[in-house]
Design a protein around this motif. Structure first.
Motif, short mmCIF file in Angstrom:
data_model
loop_
_atom_site.label_atom_id
_atom_site.label_comp_id
_atom_site.label_asym_id
_atom_site.label_seq_id
_atom_site.Cartn_x
_atom_site.Cartn_y
_atom_site.Cartn_z
N LEU A 8 -37.47 -39.14 94.21
CA LEU A 8 -38.69 -38.52 94.72
C LEU A 8 -38.32 -37.26 95.50
N ILE A 9 -38.99 -36.15 95.17
CA ILE A 9 -38.86 -34.93 95.95
C ILE A 9 -40.21 -34.62 96.59
N VAL A 10 -40.17 -34.35 97.89
CA VAL A 10 -41.36 -33.93 98.62
C VAL A 10 -41.14 -32.46 98.98
N CYS A 11 -42.01 -31.57 98.51
CA CYS A 11 -41.82 -30.13 98.69
C CYS A 11 -43.00 -29.51 99.43
N THR A 12 -42.70 -28.61 100.35
CA THR A 12 -43.75 -27.77 100.93
C THR A 12 -43.93 -26.55 100.02
N VAL A 13 -45.18 -26.22 99.72
CA VAL A 13 -45.49 -25.15 98.76
C VAL A 13 -46.07 -23.95 99.49
N GLY A 14 -45.49 -22.78 99.22
CA GLY A 14 -45.93 -21.53 99.82
C GLY A 14 -44.81 -20.53 99.75
N GLY A 15 -45.14 -19.26 99.56
CA GLY A 15 -44.09 -18.27 99.37
C GLY A 15 -43.60 -18.31 97.93
N LYS A 83 -46.85 -43.28 99.18
CA LYS A 83 -46.21 -43.08 97.88
C LYS A 83 -44.90 -43.85 97.75
N LEU A 84 -44.19 -44.03 98.85
CA LEU A 84 -42.99 -44.86 98.79
C LEU A 84 -43.33 -46.28 98.35
N ARG A 85 -44.45 -46.79 98.88
CA ARG A 85 -44.88 -48.13 98.48
C ARG A 85 -45.41 -48.14 97.05
N GLU A 86 -46.30 -47.21 96.75
CA GLU A 86 -46.94 -47.19 95.44
C GLU A 86 -45.95 -46.94 94.31
N TRP A 87 -45.02 -46.02 94.54
CA TRP A 87 -44.06 -45.66 93.49
C TRP A 87 -42.76 -46.46 93.59
N GLN A 88 -42.69 -47.35 94.56
CA GLN A 88 -41.53 -48.24 94.74
C GLN A 88 -40.22 -47.45 94.82
N VAL A 89 -40.22 -46.51 95.74
CA VAL A 89 -39.05 -45.67 96.00
C VAL A 89 -38.57 -45.97 97.42
N SER A 90 -37.27 -46.12 97.59
CA SER A 90 -36.73 -46.34 98.93
C SER A 90 -36.49 -44.98 99.59
#
Length: 421
Positions: A8-15, A83-90
């Motif tokens: 899982l990648i969490v990204c801030t979008v802008g620029g 999303k960690l729970r829903e997608w079952q990602v640690s």
């Protein structure tokens, strides 16, 4: 830093969208969560999704106020948990890329990542004007450990200080706090092993030998692979020997309601070692109480060897006639079952009627009496006085001398060097 695959990648979008595209194309994660503002939502469909070599199978967005750090943190952390729970990602399988977006958005994601246990990433590169955008084609992802992993190292240093001062339980609690916040699987295993070792030492301090054996056994499973975590192979070997010693102590404790069938030497030595630790912590009254009980246990073992006594309880039929006559003359009578239960002074005195090789111990009490008297007057015995350091040390030295115990015979703890490096 944990080398777990990024799912899982969490990204801030802008620029510029280039760093986000680079980050996702490099890791090809199963899922992506994009942190956007109302102004940057359109960038996803127009400039990011079309350029992905392999689009994540699972995608979602969280919309935040681009200028409010607190709003960003609350919204991002809540969405990541979901999303960690829903997608079952640690957490160890997730990365927070803080390259894009406003400072408030990036700061909110960085805080959320630290709290939730995600690693962080920033895409760096050449900046011709030093402050502006990264020059295209020079982007380089820089991955960092979760800040709480650095926090764990600081906690380890604090735990080491507490252990050096003689407080393994407090040291264990410090590491357990770090354990709750660390995300790296490897680091968690190391912290868990060290905390388990400290819990074992704390259990020994309160004579809970069964718990100590269990905690130390689990810790050694890990420490055997990395002896450097506690200071090296010599320390580890000492801990193995202590485990065997504590097992022997536990066996004596568990047989307390059965007739004595062995010497209580391991437990007697443990009491003296405990007293030394108490004295180092300035718990002088408790130290003296431990030394007194160790002396009693020493006498009980001698009576067991001499007359088959059971932890100081002696059958009248097992005593020589002259010993019984002496007890009667001094006003001692057996109980209804025909057994004598004697105090410390009388226990040692009775040895003058025992086997020749034990008779020299008959004078031990008289030799220790000047030191034992202040124990009897202490608040943990029969009086209200407190014991000072000088008296505690004098009794300790006298007990070692009169019971013929060398300091090297004591089950003292090794000099443990806690390390997470």
């Amino acid at each position: 830093m944990d080398d777990a695959r990024v799912r899982l990648i969490v990204c801030t979008v802008g620029g510029s969208p280039d760093p986000i595209v680079l980050s996702i194309n490099r890791d090809r994660p199963d899922a992506a969560l994009f942190v956007v503002s109302q102004e940057t939502k359109r960038v996803l469909d127009e400039q990011i999704h079309p350029r992905l070599e392999k689009a994540p199978r699972l995608c979602d967005i969280v919309v935040v106020d681009r200028d409010r750090l607190s709003d960003s943190f609350r919204g991002i952390s809540s969405k990541i948990r979901e999303k960690l729970r829903e997608w079952q990602v640690s957490p160890s399988e997730a990365v927070a890329d803080i390259t894009g977006g406003t400072k408030a958005m990036a700061g909110g994601l960085a805080l959320a990542a630290a709290v939730l246990g995600l690693r962080t990433r920033y895409v760096a590169g050449n900046r011709p004007d030093r402050l502006g955008a990264v020059e295209p084609g020079t982007e380089t992802p820089v991955d960092e450990a979760n800040p709480f992993e650095l926090y764990a190292v600081l906690q380890q240093e604090e735990a080491a200080r507490m252990l050096a001062e003689g407080y393994p339980g407090a040291a264990a609690r410090v590491l357990e706090e770090a354990l709750r916040k660390s995300c790296s699987t490897e680091l968690r295993a190391r912290i868990g092993a060290l905390a388990g070792l400290l819990r074992a030492l704390e259990a020994v301090d309160r004579f809970a030998f069964s718990a100590a054996k269990s905690d130390l056994g689990k810790a050694l499973d890990r420490l055997e692979m990395e002896p450097r975590l506690v200071g090296g192979p010599v320390v580890l070997e000492r801990l193995r020997n202590l485990r065997d010693h504590w097992e022997a102590c536990g066996s004596i404790v568990s047989s307390g309601n059965k007739p004595q069938d062995r010497p209580q030497t391991p437990l007697m030595l443990e009491l003296i070692a405990n007293a030394r630790r108490r004295r180092a912590r300035r718990e002088f009254d408790t130290a003296v109480a431990c030394l007194y009980r160790a002396t009693e246990m020493f006498a009980q073992d001698l009576l067991w060897r001499a007359f088959g006594a059971n932890r100081g309880r002696i059958g009248a039929d097992n005593l020589p006639e002259e010993a019984v006559s002496r007890l009667q003359a001094d006003g001692f009578a057996p109980d209804s079952s025909g057994f004598y239960k004697l105090g410390l002074a009388r226990s040692f005195d009775l040895l003058r009627y025992g086997p020749e090789e034990l008779r020299h111990h008959a004078g031990v009490y008289e030799a220790l009496k000047p030191h034992l008297e202040f124990r009897n007057a202490s608040i943990l015995a029969h009086g209200v006085a407190s014991v000072d350091e000088k008296k505690a040390l004098e009794l300790e030295e006298a007990v070692l001398q009169r019971l013929d115990i060398a300091p090297d015979d004591l089950p003292d703890w090794p000099s443990i060097v806690l390390s997470l490096e």
